[in-house]
Design a protein around this motif. Structure first.
Motif, PDB file in Angstrom:
ATOM      1  N   GLN A  40       0.866  -1.399  -0.144  1.00  0.00           N
ATOM      2  CA  GLN A  40      -0.408   0.408   0.119  1.00  0.00           C
ATOM      3  C   GLN A  40       1.067   1.394  -0.153  1.00  0.00           C
ATOM      4  OE1 GLN A  40      -2.886  -0.269   3.120  1.00  0.00           O
ATOM      5  NE2 GLN A  40      -3.772   2.023   2.315  1.00  0.00           N
ATOM      6  N   THR A  41       1.920   1.324   0.689  1.00  0.00           N
ATOM      7  CA  THR A  41       2.598   2.686   1.155  1.00  0.00           C
ATOM      8  C   THR A  41       3.592   2.234  -0.788  1.00  0.00           C
ATOM      9  OG1 THR A  41       3.677   1.587   3.024  1.00  0.00           O
ATOM     10  CG2 THR A  41       5.082   3.334   2.403  1.00  0.00           C
ATOM     11  N   ASP A  42       3.840   1.735  -1.232  1.00  0.00           N
ATOM     12  CA  ASP A  42       4.578   1.565  -2.723  1.00  0.00           C
ATOM     13  C   ASP A  42       3.052   1.774  -3.710  1.00  0.00           C
ATOM     14  OD1 ASP A  42       7.039   0.678  -1.589  1.00  0.00           O
ATOM     15  OD2 ASP A  42       6.549  -1.801  -2.169  1.00  0.00           O
ATOM     16  N   ALA A  43       2.125   2.089  -3.415  1.00  0.00           N
ATOM     17  CA  ALA A  43       1.237   2.021  -4.366  1.00  0.00           C
ATOM     18  C   ALA A  43       0.551   4.166  -3.902  1.00  0.00           C
ATOM     19  CB  ALA A  43       0.355   1.807  -4.112  1.00  0.00           C
ATOM     20  N   GLU A  44       1.098   4.021  -2.784  1.00  0.00           N
ATOM     21  CA  GLU A  44       0.589   5.456  -2.211  1.00  0.00           C
ATOM     22  C   GLU A  44       1.956   6.708  -3.406  1.00  0.00           C
ATOM     23  OE1 GLU A  44       0.322   5.951   1.414  1.00  0.00           O
ATOM     24  OE2 GLU A  44      -1.664   4.654   1.326  1.00  0.00           O
ATOM     25  N   LYS A  45       2.568   5.582  -2.691  1.00  0.00           N
ATOM     26  CA  LYS A  45       3.886   6.387  -3.155  1.00  0.00           C
ATOM     27  C   LYS A  45       4.437   6.474  -5.131  1.00  0.00           C
ATOM     28  CE  LYS A  45       7.717   5.378   0.326  1.00  0.00           C
ATOM     29  NZ  LYS A  45       8.766   4.935   0.680  1.00  0.00           N
ATOM     30  N   GLU A  46       4.074   5.198  -5.329  1.00  0.00           N
ATOM     31  CA  GLU A  46       4.139   5.256  -7.215  1.00  0.00           C
ATOM     32  C   GLU A  46       3.220   6.427  -7.083  1.00  0.00           C
ATOM     33  OE1 GLU A  46       3.664   2.433 -10.660  1.00  0.00           O
ATOM     34  OE2 GLU A  46       2.763   1.651  -8.546  1.00  0.00           O
ATOM     35  N   ALA A  47       1.306   6.168  -6.753  1.00  0.00           N
ATOM     36  CA  ALA A  47       0.086   7.177  -7.141  1.00  0.00           C
ATOM     37  C   ALA A  47       0.795   8.465  -6.823  1.00  0.00           C
ATOM     38  CB  ALA A  47      -0.576   7.394  -6.430  1.00  0.00           C
ATOM     39  N   ALA A  48       1.816   8.559  -5.457  1.00  0.00           N
ATOM     40  CA  ALA A  48       1.997  10.208  -5.607  1.00  0.00           C
ATOM     41  C   ALA A  48       3.201  11.027  -6.683  1.00  0.00           C
ATOM     42  CB  ALA A  48       2.812  10.256  -4.860  1.00  0.00           C
ATOM     43  N   GLU A  49       4.029   9.473  -6.770  1.00  0.00           N
ATOM     44  CA  GLU A  49       4.949  10.678  -8.101  1.00  0.00           C
ATOM     45  C   GLU A  49       4.457  10.287  -9.086  1.00  0.00           C
ATOM     46  OE1 GLU A  49       8.338  11.051  -9.746  1.00  0.00           O
ATOM     47  OE2 GLU A  49       7.888  10.820  -7.475  1.00  0.00           O
ATOM     48  N   LYS A  50       3.177   9.513  -9.633  1.00  0.00           N
ATOM     49  CA  LYS A  50       2.567   9.899 -11.341  1.00  0.00           C
ATOM     50  C   LYS A  50       2.030  10.934 -10.908  1.00  0.00           C
ATOM     51  CE  LYS A  50       1.513   4.899 -12.284  1.00  0.00           C
ATOM     52  NZ  LYS A  50       0.823   3.408 -12.713  1.00  0.00           N
ATOM     53  N   ALA A  51       0.905  11.238 -10.105  1.00  0.00           N
ATOM     54  CA  ALA A  51       0.818  12.721  -9.764  1.00  0.00           C
ATOM     55  C   ALA A  51       1.468  14.213  -9.868  1.00  0.00           C
ATOM     56  CB  ALA A  51      -0.334  12.865  -8.306  1.00  0.00           C
ATOM     57  N   ARG A  52       2.650  13.428  -9.018  1.00  0.00           N
ATOM     58  CA  ARG A  52       3.235  15.186  -9.508  1.00  0.00           C
ATOM     59  C   ARG A  52       4.021  15.133 -10.671  1.00  0.00           C
ATOM     60  NH1 ARG A  52       8.536  15.379 -10.095  1.00  0.00           N
ATOM     61  NH2 ARG A  52       8.989  13.366  -9.538  1.00  0.00           N
ATOM     62  N   ALA A 107       2.694  13.940 -13.473  1.00  0.00           N
ATOM     63  CA  ALA A 107       1.200  14.418 -14.217  1.00  0.00           C
ATOM     64  C   ALA A 107       1.215  16.361 -14.499  1.00  0.00           C
ATOM     65  CB  ALA A 107      -0.300  13.779 -13.723  1.00  0.00           C
ATOM     66  N   LYS A 108       1.383  16.214 -12.444  1.00  0.00           N
ATOM     67  CA  LYS A 108       1.417  17.884 -12.321  1.00  0.00           C
ATOM     68  C   LYS A 108       1.934  18.876 -13.176  1.00  0.00           C
ATOM     69  CE  LYS A 108       0.753  20.819  -8.351  1.00  0.00           C
ATOM     70  NZ  LYS A 108       1.218  20.959  -6.843  1.00  0.00           N
ATOM     71  N   GLU A 109       3.670  18.180 -13.291  1.00  0.00           N
ATOM     72  CA  GLU A 109       4.657  19.357 -13.634  1.00  0.00           C
ATOM     73  C   GLU A 109       4.594  19.211 -14.944  1.00  0.00           C
ATOM     74  OE1 GLU A 109       8.246  17.463 -13.227  1.00  0.00           O
ATOM     75  OE2 GLU A 109       8.538  17.937 -10.676  1.00  0.00           O
ATOM     76  N   ALA A 110       3.839  18.237 -15.610  1.00  0.00           N
ATOM     77  CA  ALA A 110       3.486  17.719 -17.210  1.00  0.00           C
ATOM     78  C   ALA A 110       2.341  18.932 -17.565  1.00  0.00           C
ATOM     79  CB  ALA A 110       2.999  16.266 -17.712  1.00  0.00           C
ATOM     80  N   ALA A 111       0.869  19.293 -16.688  1.00  0.00           N
ATOM     81  CA  ALA A 111       0.342  19.799 -17.053  1.00  0.00           C
ATOM     82  C   ALA A 111       1.259  21.433 -17.014  1.00  0.00           C
ATOM     83  CB  ALA A 111      -0.909  19.652 -16.134  1.00  0.00           C
ATOM     84  N   GLU A 112       1.635  21.654 -15.704  1.00  0.00           N
ATOM     85  CA  GLU A 112       2.562  22.780 -15.475  1.00  0.00           C
ATOM     86  C   GLU A 112       3.390  23.337 -16.459  1.00  0.00           C
ATOM     87  OE1 GLU A 112       4.103  22.790 -11.845  1.00  0.00           O
ATOM     88  OE2 GLU A 112       2.837  22.979 -10.361  1.00  0.00           O
ATOM     89  N   ARG A 113       3.937  21.819 -17.096  1.00  0.00           N
ATOM     90  CA  ARG A 113       4.897  22.640 -18.382  1.00  0.00           C
ATOM     91  C   ARG A 113       3.993  22.846 -19.574  1.00  0.00           C
ATOM     92  NH1 ARG A 113       7.655  18.129 -16.314  1.00  0.00           N
ATOM     93  NH2 ARG A 113       7.174  16.786 -18.110  1.00  0.00           N
ATOM     94  N   LYS A 114       2.745  22.005 -19.581  1.00  0.00           N
ATOM     95  CA  LYS A 114       2.206  22.728 -20.783  1.00  0.00           C
ATOM     96  C   LYS A 114       1.524  24.126 -21.088  1.00  0.00           C
ATOM     97  CE  LYS A 114      -1.738  20.451 -23.419  1.00  0.00           C
ATOM     98  NZ  LYS A 114      -2.554  19.175 -23.653  1.00  0.00           N
ATOM     99  N   ALA A 115       0.837  24.096 -19.472  1.00  0.00           N
ATOM    100  CA  ALA A 115       0.301  26.008 -19.408  1.00  0.00           C
ATOM    101  C   ALA A 115       1.320  26.585 -19.680  1.00  0.00           C
ATOM    102  CB  ALA A 115      -0.476  25.474 -17.839  1.00  0.00           C
ATOM    103  N   GLU A 116       2.871  26.980 -19.384  1.00  0.00           N
ATOM    104  CA  GLU A 116       3.335  27.673 -19.545  1.00  0.00           C
ATOM    105  C   GLU A 116       4.127  27.710 -20.885  1.00  0.00           C
ATOM    106  OE1 GLU A 116       6.410  30.094 -18.436  1.00  0.00           O
ATOM    107  OE2 GLU A 116       4.886  29.823 -17.696  1.00  0.00           O
TER     108      GLU A 116
END
Length: 354
Positions: free
Chosen positions: A190-202, A204-213
């Protein structure tokens, strides 16, 4: 208390008082006028008698042998009596009514009442053998015929129960360890899954920020333009050297042939256009946010002070006027407060890539 003094022959004669069946007619020895004389031992009367001790020892040995023989006979008779008593019916004992009425009831006596039973059936019961002492009904149901076998069965049963308890405890311990391991593994997953989900979310957020920039820069790039074309960057902002009076370069140099058009990077108002000493011919363009763009070393100027220009409009041409070593466009960027900043970083922040 008996005396150990020897008895004389005269005194050894029996004397019986009057009225006795064995009474004699004359006085006994040692009596004076019918009274018994006190005997005083002397050396003559107390002389040792030879051989008398040996006879006494023999008599004592015979007495001991007789005692042993008597005890043996009694034991044998008693054993025979006990053995034969089981085959004989009990003998009733009757007491006078005066005595029996005063005696307590046998069943009320502690430890006796449990052995008494009502009715005459007790007389017909056969006493249980000693081997069945302590044998319970549960033991008899399990097939035990004597107390030793019943005790052995109880010990084996207790050992089996203890072994079963130990096996159950070990099994429970193994199951608890397995459950703890499974829980730890599930928690780690569960911890690994949460870390993986957090990494993917990060990501995705960075990709969205780059796209917006990128979109923002594209929009800015549509409203901004590079200051010239067909150029080569030669000197950057902050570069040190003796060629500059301040000791370091204050702008960005675009080396280009003389006469190459110099364009407005963004729409704004021309603040000044003319000669400026070491800068040669210079045009200062003020943008809407107050930022000033300086174009120096121009060979010619096509705008005048107070003129409005648009993005990409030609405001002069590249030259080699002022303190230069060759034709190039010297570009400086100043904030509304008047501080100089790096033109390369400023152009990139506007979506341009010199």
């Amino acid at each position: 208390m008996a005396s150990n003094s020897p008895v004389s022959e005269t005194s050894a004669r029996l004397h019986f008082g009057p009225g006795s069946r064995f009474a004699g007619t004359g006085p006994a020895d040692g009596e004076v006028n019918g009274e018994r004389e006190e005997w005083n031992p002397t050396a003559e009367t107390v002389r040792p008698v030879r051989g008398k001790h040996r006879v006494a020892k023999q008599r004592n040995a015979l007495a001991r042998s007789s005692t042993v023989l008597g005890v043996g006979v009694i034991a044998a008779v008693g054993a025979g009596g006990i053995a034969s008593a089981q085959d004989k019916p009990p003998v009733s004992i009757s007491l006078p009514d005066a005595i029996s009425d005063s005696l307590p009831d046998a069943k009320s006596l502690p430890g006796v009442g449990s052995f008494m039973s009502d009715g005459d059936s007790a007389a017909d019961e056969t006493p249980s053998p000693l081997t069945t002492a302590g044998l319970t009904a549960a033991d008899a149901q399990q097939g035990a015929t004597d107390s030793g076998e019943a005790l052995r069965a109880r010990i084996l049963q207790q050992a089996e129960q203890q072994q079963a308890g130990a096996d159950a405890a070990q099994k429970a311990s193994v199951e608890a360890a397995a459950a703890a391991e499974a829980a730890a593994k599930a928690e780690q997953q569960q911890t690994d899954a949460e870390k993986e989900a957090a990494e993917k979310a990060r990501e995705a957020k960075e990709a969205a920020e780059r796209k917006a920039e990128e979109k923002r820069l594209e929009k800015l790039a549509a409203s901004f333009s590079l200051p010239t074309s067909s150029y080569t960057l030669t000197s950057t902002y902050g570069q040190t050297g003796s060629m500059w009076s301040s000791g370091q370069h204050t702008g960005l140099d675009f080396a280009a042939p003389t006469g190459t058009p110099a364009k407005a990077v963004h729409g704004g108002t021309v603040q000044s256009a003319g000669w400026s000493g070491s800068y040669g011919y210079r045009v200062v363009l003020e943008l809407d946010d107050g930022t000033e763009i300086w174009y120096a070393h121009l060979s010619s100027m096509t705008v005048a002070a107070g003129q409005k220009v648009t993005t990409g409009e030609t405001i002069g041409r590249v030259g080699a006027t002022g303190n230069v070593t060759g034709p190039h466009l010297h570009l400086e960027v100043h904030t509304p407060g008047g501080s100089g900043i790096d033109p390369l970083s400023w152009l990139r922040s506007k979506g341009l890539n010199p």
